[in-house]
Scaffold this active site. Structure first.
Site, PDB file in Angstrom:
ATOM      1  CG  ASP A   1       0.275 -26.863  55.896  1.00 20.08           C
ATOM      2  OD1 ASP A   1      -0.791 -26.232  55.836  1.00 20.08           O
ATOM      3  OD2 ASP A   1       0.455 -27.938  55.311  1.00 20.08           O
TER       4      ASP A   1
ATOM      5  CB  SER B   1      -3.252 -31.923  51.091  1.00 14.06           C
ATOM      6  OG  SER B   1      -4.126 -31.380  52.046  1.00 14.06           O
TER       7      SER B   1
ATOM      8  CG  HIS C   1      -1.748 -26.931  52.564  1.00 13.24           C
ATOM      9  ND1 HIS C   1      -1.404 -28.024  53.337  1.00 13.24           N
ATOM     10  CD2 HIS C   1      -2.756 -27.358  51.751  1.00 13.24           C
ATOM     11  CE1 HIS C   1      -2.162 -29.045  53.006  1.00 13.24           C
ATOM     12  NE2 HIS C   1      -2.987 -28.671  52.036  1.00 13.24           N
TER      13      HIS C   1
END
Length: 232
Positions: A174, A119, A208
């Protein structure tokens, strides 16, 4: 190593099982720490590889109502065209380059170092790899994007990594960093670098986060890019 936060703890480290002749520097995501990823990487460890998982400094994050949390740089919004913390991104990148330099001083050449992250950490790893003169063995970029993308290709003019392998992974489901962001980033990476060395792998159903299949794919990438030396 982490900007102005002198109290930031030392990185979480998974030492090599024998003498370290290669290293992976892996950067966690927003609000996290290096400990979780150190545990994950310990599960796919390779005997001659040292894993270094630094902790981001704590700072107010605009996206989260200015609440202080571990963050490599400020994030204003989750939209792809949102305002970006240019000074913070560049400062964080310089800190990671200094960490790479420290490993070189410790005896591991930069071309035996993989930079990676998840991320926000993956975003910082991509930006750093594209703007450094340190030749790296590769980048692992998970569920992320390329920061300050409008500064390229000029920002990467002196980059030593035009032919570096990049393994980019992204969950199709995600909700935080949409799959389209990852896909667009992969296309931009192909335009900036040797496209034959850019791998973008989708993971259907993955949100995610990471998953065992992705971790094994990361292990295979590390094994390929950081093979044992001849005397190991």
């Amino acid at each position: 190593m982490c900007g102005n936060n002198m109290s930031a703890p030392l990185p979480a480290i998974v030492p090599a099982a024998r003498q370290a002749t290669a290293a992976v520097i892996f950067l966690h995501g927003l609000g996290d720490s290096g400990h979780g990823w150190a545990d994950g990487l310990a599960g796919i460890r390779i005997p001659h590889v040292k894993y270094i998982c630094p902790h981001a400094p704590t700072m107010p994050v605009t996206l989260n109502m200015r609440l202080p949390m571990p963050s490599w740089f400020d994030i204003h919004d989750q939209y792809h065209n949102a305002k970006e913390d240019e000074a913070g991104i560049k400062r964080a990148s310089d800190n990671i380059k200094a960490l790479i330099d420290q490993e070189v001083k410790n005896g591991i050449p930069s071309n035996r170092i993989i930079l990676g992250g998840f991320s926000q950490g993956g975003a910082l790893s991509l930006y750093t790899a594209l703007t450094t003169q340190q030749q790296l063995a590769g980048v692992v970029a998970l569920s992320c994007w390329l920061p300050l993308r409008n500064s390229f290709p000029q920002a990467s003019a002196n980059c030593a990594n035009k032919d570096m392998p990049v393994f980019q992974c992204h969950g199709v489901a995600d909700p935080l960093v949409p799959f389209a962001f990852g896909s667009q980033t992969a296309e931009m990476m192909k335009a900036l670098m040797n496209p034959a060395n850019i791998t973008f792998k989708p993971y259907p159903g993955l949100d995610h986060s990471s998953c065992p299949e992705e971790m094994m794919d990361i292990k295979r990438f590390i094994e390929k890019q950081l093979p044992p030396l001849g005397n190991e």
